[in-house]
Write an enzyme that holds these catalytic residues in place. Structure first.
Site, PDB file in Angstrom:
ATOM      1  N   MET A 107      -8.761   7.807  -0.200  1.00  0.00           N
ATOM      2  CA  MET A 107      -9.654   8.203   0.900  1.00  0.00           C
ATOM      3  C   MET A 107     -10.205   9.608   0.651  1.00  0.00           C
ATOM      4  O   MET A 107      -9.469  10.505   0.245  1.00  0.00           O
ATOM      5  CB  MET A 107      -8.881   8.212   2.212  1.00  0.00           C
ATOM      6  CG  MET A 107      -8.261   6.864   2.542  1.00  0.00           C
ATOM      7  SD  MET A 107      -7.276   6.964   4.057  1.00  0.00           S
ATOM      8  CE  MET A 107      -6.564   5.325   4.056  1.00  0.00           C
ATOM      9  N   MET A 151     -11.987   4.106  -0.746  1.00  0.00           N
ATOM     10  CA  MET A 151     -12.679   4.351   0.511  1.00  0.00           C
ATOM     11  C   MET A 151     -13.359   5.710   0.360  1.00  0.00           C
ATOM     12  O   MET A 151     -12.942   6.729   0.933  1.00  0.00           O
ATOM     13  CB  MET A 151     -11.689   4.337   1.685  1.00  0.00           C
ATOM     14  CG  MET A 151     -11.158   2.946   1.979  1.00  0.00           C
ATOM     15  SD  MET A 151      -9.715   2.919   3.050  1.00  0.00           S
ATOM     16  CE  MET A 151      -8.423   3.017   1.811  1.00  0.00           C
ATOM     17  N   HIS A 206      -8.163   0.788  -4.131  1.00  0.00           N
ATOM     18  CA  HIS A 206      -9.136   0.590  -3.037  1.00  0.00           C
ATOM     19  C   HIS A 206      -9.816   1.926  -2.761  1.00  0.00           C
ATOM     20  O   HIS A 206      -9.202   2.836  -2.197  1.00  0.00           O
ATOM     21  CB  HIS A 206      -8.356   0.078  -1.816  1.00  0.00           C
ATOM     22  CG  HIS A 206      -9.173  -0.085  -0.586  1.00  0.00           C
ATOM     23  ND1 HIS A 206      -8.586  -0.263   0.654  1.00  0.00           N
ATOM     24  CD2 HIS A 206     -10.503  -0.115  -0.364  1.00  0.00           C
ATOM     25  CE1 HIS A 206      -9.523  -0.401   1.570  1.00  0.00           C
ATOM     26  NE2 HIS A 206     -10.705  -0.318   0.982  1.00  0.00           N
ATOM     27  N   SER A 232       0.849  -1.195   0.000  1.00  0.00           N
ATOM     28  CA  SER A 232       0.000   0.000   0.000  1.00  0.00           C
ATOM     29  C   SER A 232       0.883   1.243   0.000  1.00  0.00           C
ATOM     30  O   SER A 232       1.639   1.475   0.951  1.00  0.00           O
ATOM     31  CB  SER A 232      -0.886   0.031   1.252  1.00  0.00           C
ATOM     32  OG  SER A 232      -1.415   1.332   1.422  1.00  0.00           O
ATOM     33  N   HIS A 253      -1.046  -1.395  -4.282  1.00  0.00           N
ATOM     34  CA  HIS A 253      -2.341  -1.071  -3.665  1.00  0.00           C
ATOM     35  C   HIS A 253      -2.441   0.426  -3.401  1.00  0.00           C
ATOM     36  O   HIS A 253      -1.559   1.025  -2.776  1.00  0.00           O
ATOM     37  CB  HIS A 253      -2.462  -1.855  -2.356  1.00  0.00           C
ATOM     38  CG  HIS A 253      -3.808  -1.801  -1.725  1.00  0.00           C
ATOM     39  ND1 HIS A 253      -4.873  -2.571  -2.148  1.00  0.00           N
ATOM     40  CD2 HIS A 253      -4.270  -1.056  -0.692  1.00  0.00           C
ATOM     41  CE1 HIS A 253      -5.927  -2.305  -1.382  1.00  0.00           C
ATOM     42  NE2 HIS A 253      -5.589  -1.403  -0.496  1.00  0.00           N
ATOM     43  N   ASP A 282      -6.461  -6.316   4.339  1.00  0.00           N
ATOM     44  CA  ASP A 282      -5.816  -5.001   4.344  1.00  0.00           C
ATOM     45  C   ASP A 282      -5.841  -4.403   5.739  1.00  0.00           C
ATOM     46  O   ASP A 282      -6.905  -4.092   6.274  1.00  0.00           O
ATOM     47  CB  ASP A 282      -6.606  -4.103   3.380  1.00  0.00           C
ATOM     48  CG  ASP A 282      -6.082  -2.683   3.298  1.00  0.00           C
ATOM     49  OD1 ASP A 282      -6.548  -1.955   2.407  1.00  0.00           O
ATOM     50  OD2 ASP A 282      -5.234  -2.300   4.120  1.00  0.00           O
ATOM     51  N   ASP A 342      -4.629   3.256  -1.664  1.00  0.00           N
ATOM     52  CA  ASP A 342      -5.690   3.531  -0.689  1.00  0.00           C
ATOM     53  C   ASP A 342      -6.236   4.935  -0.883  1.00  0.00           C
ATOM     54  O   ASP A 342      -5.651   5.916  -0.410  1.00  0.00           O
ATOM     55  CB  ASP A 342      -5.133   3.360   0.726  1.00  0.00           C
ATOM     56  CG  ASP A 342      -5.061   1.906   1.111  1.00  0.00           C
ATOM     57  OD1 ASP A 342      -4.010   1.465   1.609  1.00  0.00           O
ATOM     58  OD2 ASP A 342      -6.058   1.192   0.900  1.00  0.00           O
ATOM     59  N   MET A 371     -11.371  -5.871   5.477  1.00  0.00           N
ATOM     60  CA  MET A 371     -10.590  -4.865   6.209  1.00  0.00           C
ATOM     61  C   MET A 371     -10.272  -5.423   7.588  1.00  0.00           C
ATOM     62  O   MET A 371     -11.177  -5.786   8.354  1.00  0.00           O
ATOM     63  CB  MET A 371     -11.381  -3.563   6.341  1.00  0.00           C
ATOM     64  CG  MET A 371     -11.514  -2.778   5.046  1.00  0.00           C
ATOM     65  SD  MET A 371      -9.931  -2.464   4.252  1.00  0.00           S
ATOM     66  CE  MET A 371      -9.160  -1.390   5.452  1.00  0.00           C
TER      67      MET A 371
HETATM   68  C1  DX5 Z   1      -6.567   1.658   6.067  1.00  0.00           C
HETATM   69  C2  DX5 Z   1      -5.544   1.432   4.991  1.00  0.00           C
HETATM   70  C3  DX5 Z   1      -4.395   0.634   5.590  1.00  0.00           C
HETATM   71  C4  DX5 Z   1      -3.248   0.420   4.660  1.00  0.00           C
HETATM   72  C5  DX5 Z   1      -2.317  -0.648   5.192  1.00  0.00           C
HETATM   73  O1  DX5 Z   1      -7.605   2.405   5.554  1.00  0.00           O
HETATM   74  O2  DX5 Z   1      -6.149   0.713   3.918  1.00  0.00           O
HETATM   75  O3  DX5 Z   1      -4.915  -0.620   5.977  1.00  0.00           O
HETATM   76  O4  DX5 Z   1      -3.693   0.029   3.443  1.00  0.00           O
HETATM   77  O5  DX5 Z   1      -1.736  -0.116   6.313  1.00  0.00           O
HETATM   78  P1  DX5 Z   1      -0.747  -0.959   7.223  1.00  0.00           P
HETATM   79  O6  DX5 Z   1      -0.233  -2.138   6.428  1.00  0.00           O
HETATM   80  O7  DX5 Z   1       0.330   0.031   7.563  1.00  0.00           O
HETATM   81  O8  DX5 Z   1      -1.571  -1.383   8.396  1.00  0.00           O
HETATM   82 ZN    ZN Z   2      -6.572  -0.594   1.175  1.00  0.00          ZN
END
Ligand code: DX5
Ligand code: ZN
Length: 219
Positions: A37, A68, A66, A8, A33, A175, A35, A137
């Protein structure tokens, strides 16, 4: 099933993002990946299409996006344009999940559906054969570096059992809070795509990725 690492970039150093992506790819991470947001569906704001666009061609990794974000159907085409190959949306963020999955497929991408820790896997039953990947998640979405929620293992096992019952070999991605120390139990529970941010980008990236590859070879 093939075991895949999806670093990620949320935890990467954006001053040297291209170099760090290449290091993950050179050491065996097949996905990347993203993320995304929006500050609405989750408290944080991260990055969007311009970042994805900017790193096209840096590596040949699968762009695993991903979302969110609230009402993600609004962004399906834009992320396709920016280079997404897998587009994962949150069940909790969609008014009509079937319409979103149809739009992702119509744009030529693989569709993923994610559930937050509080959402039971049974909520996925109506669309169990409609997605190429499900994302469990294992932390509350919104931040990297959180602790793995142990109850996630039961959800992974339950989802893998539901898929097996239907004869579906759909990927299960997990994740949040996954490290070299706990990844074996996540794989044993039935996941095959592992998202890792902190565990990859904090410290020696090449060695971190190699560590996951070694464990993947064990199973
Ligand atoms: C949460 C993110 C995290 C990220 C991974 O919204 O999606 O889960 O991808 O973070 P680590 O591997 O640092 O927990
Ligand atoms: Zn993610």
């Amino acid at each position: 099933m093939k075991k895949i690492l999806a670093p990620s970039i949320l935890s990467a150093d954006f001053k040297v993002l291209g170099d760090q992506i290449r290091t993950t790819s050179d050491n065996g991470a097949e996905y990347l990946h993203f993320d995304v947001m929006d500050g609405m569906f989750v408290p944080s704001i991260s990055f969007g299409m311009p970042v994805l666009q900017s790193i096209q061609g840096v590596s040949s990794q699968v762009m695993d996006v991903h979302l969110m974000v609230t009402d993600p159907i609004r962004y399906v085409e834009a992320f396709k344009e920016a280079g997404a190959e897998i587009l994962t949306v949150h069940l909790e963020a969609c008014e009509d999940i079937q319409a979103v999955l149809d739009k992702i497929h119509a744009c030529g991408m693989k569709a993923g559906v994610s559930v937050k820790p509080a959402t039971p896997v049974d909520a996925l039953l109506p669309i169990l054969d409609q997605a190429e990947m499900f994302l469990i998640m294992s932390v509350e979405p919104g931040f990297g570096g959180q602790a793995f929620i142990p109850e996630s293992l039961d959800k992974i096992r339950a989802l893998r059992a539901l898929l097996n019952e239907k004869g579906l070999d759909t990927d299960i991605e997990v994740d949040g809070g996954i490290y070299l120390t706990n990844v074996r139990e996540v794989l044993d529970a039935g996941a095959n795509v592992i998202v890792a941010g902190s565990a990859v980008f904090k410290g020696n990236i090449g060695e971190n990725v190699k560590g996951f590859m070694e464990i993947f070879k064990e199973n």
